[in-house]
Design a protein around this motif. Structure first.
Motif, PDB file in Angstrom:
ATOM      1  N   THR A 150       0.838  -1.116   0.007  1.00  0.00           N
ATOM      2  CA  THR A 150       0.104   0.170  -0.048  1.00  0.00           C
ATOM      3  C   THR A 150       0.895   1.150  -0.104  1.00  0.00           C
ATOM      4  OG1 THR A 150      -1.653  -1.284   1.228  1.00  0.00           O
ATOM      5  CG2 THR A 150      -1.896   1.342   1.234  1.00  0.00           C
ATOM      6  N   THR A 151       1.940   1.220   0.663  1.00  0.00           N
ATOM      7  CA  THR A 151       2.853   2.425   0.748  1.00  0.00           C
ATOM      8  C   THR A 151       3.606   2.530  -0.273  1.00  0.00           C
ATOM      9  OG1 THR A 151       3.165   2.187   3.070  1.00  0.00           O
ATOM     10  CG2 THR A 151       4.655   3.417   2.052  1.00  0.00           C
ATOM     11  N   ASP A 152       4.055   1.485  -1.113  1.00  0.00           N
ATOM     12  CA  ASP A 152       4.651   1.643  -2.244  1.00  0.00           C
ATOM     13  C   ASP A 152       3.696   2.009  -3.503  1.00  0.00           C
ATOM     14  OD1 ASP A 152       7.029   0.548  -1.287  1.00  0.00           O
ATOM     15  OD2 ASP A 152       6.882  -1.271  -2.056  1.00  0.00           O
ATOM     16  N   ALA A 153       2.371   1.656  -3.548  1.00  0.00           N
ATOM     17  CA  ALA A 153       1.134   2.207  -4.272  1.00  0.00           C
ATOM     18  C   ALA A 153       1.394   3.479  -4.069  1.00  0.00           C
ATOM     19  CB  ALA A 153       0.030   1.378  -4.219  1.00  0.00           C
ATOM     20  N   LEU A 154       1.045   4.169  -2.861  1.00  0.00           N
ATOM     21  CA  LEU A 154       0.954   5.605  -2.640  1.00  0.00           C
ATOM     22  C   LEU A 154       2.153   6.308  -3.341  1.00  0.00           C
ATOM     23  CD1 LEU A 154      -0.791   5.709   0.736  1.00  0.00           C
ATOM     24  CD2 LEU A 154      -1.750   6.167  -1.233  1.00  0.00           C
ATOM     25  N   THR A 155       3.243   5.975  -2.805  1.00  0.00           N
ATOM     26  CA  THR A 155       4.515   6.562  -3.316  1.00  0.00           C
ATOM     27  C   THR A 155       4.769   6.701  -4.803  1.00  0.00           C
ATOM     28  OG1 THR A 155       5.749   5.657  -1.438  1.00  0.00           O
ATOM     29  CG2 THR A 155       7.272   6.475  -3.238  1.00  0.00           C
ATOM     30  N   ILE A 156       4.144   5.419  -5.514  1.00  0.00           N
ATOM     31  CA  ILE A 156       4.566   5.573  -7.070  1.00  0.00           C
ATOM     32  C   ILE A 156       3.415   6.353  -7.442  1.00  0.00           C
ATOM     33  CG2 ILE A 156       3.695   3.960  -9.175  1.00  0.00           C
ATOM     34  CD1 ILE A 156       5.153   1.720  -7.752  1.00  0.00           C
ATOM     35  N   SER A 157       2.172   6.565  -6.771  1.00  0.00           N
ATOM     36  CA  SER A 157       1.040   7.312  -7.402  1.00  0.00           C
ATOM     37  C   SER A 157       1.626   8.989  -7.117  1.00  0.00           C
ATOM     38  CB  SER A 157      -0.326   7.075  -6.661  1.00  0.00           C
ATOM     39  OG  SER A 157      -1.061   8.112  -6.894  1.00  0.00           O
ATOM     40  N   GLU A 158       2.156   9.355  -6.146  1.00  0.00           N
ATOM     41  CA  GLU A 158       2.760  10.644  -5.836  1.00  0.00           C
ATOM     42  C   GLU A 158       3.897  10.943  -6.821  1.00  0.00           C
ATOM     43  OE1 GLU A 158       4.149  10.655  -1.903  1.00  0.00           O
ATOM     44  OE2 GLU A 158       1.854  10.720  -1.323  1.00  0.00           O
ATOM     45  N   LEU A 159       4.765   9.933  -7.253  1.00  0.00           N
ATOM     46  CA  LEU A 159       5.860  10.215  -8.056  1.00  0.00           C
ATOM     47  C   LEU A 159       5.271  10.392  -9.575  1.00  0.00           C
ATOM     48  CD1 LEU A 159       8.518   7.612  -6.846  1.00  0.00           C
ATOM     49  CD2 LEU A 159       8.581  10.000  -6.636  1.00  0.00           C
ATOM     50  N   GLU A 160       4.186   9.711  -9.907  1.00  0.00           N
ATOM     51  CA  GLU A 160       3.640   9.766 -11.198  1.00  0.00           C
ATOM     52  C   GLU A 160       3.144  11.193 -11.516  1.00  0.00           C
ATOM     53  OE1 GLU A 160       1.113   6.390 -11.737  1.00  0.00           O
ATOM     54  OE2 GLU A 160       2.850   5.229 -12.458  1.00  0.00           O
ATOM     55  N   LYS A 161       2.428  11.923 -10.266  1.00  0.00           N
ATOM     56  CA  LYS A 161       1.731  12.921 -10.133  1.00  0.00           C
ATOM     57  C   LYS A 161       2.889  14.084 -10.208  1.00  0.00           C
ATOM     58  CE  LYS A 161      -1.378  15.716  -7.602  1.00  0.00           C
ATOM     59  NZ  LYS A 161      -1.953  15.924  -6.235  1.00  0.00           N
ATOM     60  N   ALA A 162       3.798  13.767  -9.761  1.00  0.00           N
ATOM     61  CA  ALA A 162       4.790  14.864  -9.689  1.00  0.00           C
ATOM     62  C   ALA A 162       5.471  14.879 -10.975  1.00  0.00           C
ATOM     63  CB  ALA A 162       5.765  14.546  -8.639  1.00  0.00           C
ATOM     64  N   LEU A 163       5.698  13.609 -11.821  1.00  0.00           N
ATOM     65  CA  LEU A 163       6.244  13.472 -12.845  1.00  0.00           C
ATOM     66  C   LEU A 163       5.391  14.464 -13.978  1.00  0.00           C
ATOM     67  CD1 LEU A 163       8.564  12.547 -14.975  1.00  0.00           C
ATOM     68  CD2 LEU A 163       7.150  10.571 -15.201  1.00  0.00           C
ATOM     69  N   VAL A 164       3.866  14.204 -13.954  1.00  0.00           N
ATOM     70  CA  VAL A 164       3.187  14.798 -14.891  1.00  0.00           C
ATOM     71  C   VAL A 164       2.983  16.505 -14.495  1.00  0.00           C
ATOM     72  CG1 VAL A 164       0.754  15.121 -15.422  1.00  0.00           C
ATOM     73  CG2 VAL A 164       1.505  12.748 -15.178  1.00  0.00           C
ATOM     74  N   ASP A 165       3.284  16.753 -13.299  1.00  0.00           N
ATOM     75  CA  ASP A 165       3.235  18.047 -13.102  1.00  0.00           C
ATOM     76  C   ASP A 165       4.543  18.633 -13.457  1.00  0.00           C
ATOM     77  OD1 ASP A 165       0.916  17.980 -11.810  1.00  0.00           O
ATOM     78  OD2 ASP A 165       1.537  17.918  -9.595  1.00  0.00           O
ATOM     79  N   GLU A 166       5.707  18.106 -13.403  1.00  0.00           N
ATOM     80  CA  GLU A 166       6.955  18.631 -13.895  1.00  0.00           C
ATOM     81  C   GLU A 166       7.038  18.744 -15.324  1.00  0.00           C
ATOM     82  OE1 GLU A 166      11.534  17.033 -14.141  1.00  0.00           O
ATOM     83  OE2 GLU A 166      10.287  16.735 -12.406  1.00  0.00           O
ATOM     84  N   GLN A 167       6.314  17.765 -16.004  1.00  0.00           N
ATOM     85  CA  GLN A 167       6.356  17.918 -17.446  1.00  0.00           C
ATOM     86  C   GLN A 167       5.395  18.931 -18.002  1.00  0.00           C
ATOM     87  OE1 GLN A 167       5.106  13.934 -19.002  1.00  0.00           O
ATOM     88  NE2 GLN A 167       7.319  13.227 -18.489  1.00  0.00           N
ATOM     89  N   ALA A 168       4.343  19.075 -17.265  1.00  0.00           N
ATOM     90  CA  ALA A 168       3.286  20.385 -17.652  1.00  0.00           C
ATOM     91  C   ALA A 168       3.996  21.591 -17.352  1.00  0.00           C
ATOM     92  CB  ALA A 168       1.940  19.921 -17.082  1.00  0.00           C
ATOM     93  N   SER A 169       4.713  21.749 -16.312  1.00  0.00           N
ATOM     94  CA  SER A 169       5.176  23.165 -15.898  1.00  0.00           C
ATOM     95  C   SER A 169       6.371  23.426 -16.582  1.00  0.00           C
ATOM     96  CB  SER A 169       5.272  23.234 -14.424  1.00  0.00           C
ATOM     97  OG  SER A 169       6.184  22.368 -13.886  1.00  0.00           O
TER      98      SER A 169
END
Length: 148
Positions: A105-124
């Motif tokens: 569960t912790t790994d899934a949350l971390t991966i989700s946060e990293l993917e969100k950060a990646l999308v935000d970084e690519q967009a900004s």
């Protein structure tokens, strides 16, 4: 009857005492064939049974019973130990499962946060005309490889 008296006179007092002591200790094994039929009688049954077994036979039966009870007690204690060991092993397995699921569960949350950060970084911060180093399709295809 006269034959018994003759036999008793032949043995004498000492012989009769020795015979009585021998019957008391060793019993009369041939009487074991009669005891199942004579046990029905209330007054005679136990007397005939004691007469057939003798003191040695009664002590053997008592010892056999004591040993059986001791063996059953040891068996019961061993079964209780096995149950306790099984329970402790099951508790360890349950703990490992809980740890695994919490890490998952912790790994899934971390991966989700990293993917969100990646999308935000690519967009900004995307420079004009400069895309990501890997395409999204290639990244998603390679992603499961590192997790297994």
């Amino acid at each position: 009857m006269p034959t018994l008296f003759t036999f008793a006179r032949f043995l004498g007092l000492q012989g009769l005492v020795v015979l009585a002591v021998l019957l008391f200790y060793e019993g009369l094994p041939g009487a074991n064939y009669l005891t199942p039929y004579l046990r029905i009688l209330p007054g005679v049954g136990p007397l005939v049974d004691d007469f057939a077994q003798g003191r040695v036979g009664r002590a053997r039966e008592a010892g056999r019973l004591d040993e059986r009870l001791a063996w059953q007690e040891q068996s019961r204690r061993a079964e209780l130990r096995r149950q306790a060991d099984r329970q402790s092993a099951q508790d360890r397995i349950d703990q490992v499962e809980r740890d695994y699921f919490s890490r998952q569960t912790t790994d899934a949350l971390t991966i989700s946060e990293l993917e969100k950060a990646l999308v935000d970084e690519q967009a900004s911060g995307a420079a004009a005309g400069c895309g990501p180093a890997l395409s999204r399709r290639l990244r998603d295809a390679l992603d499961p490889i590192g997790r297994h």
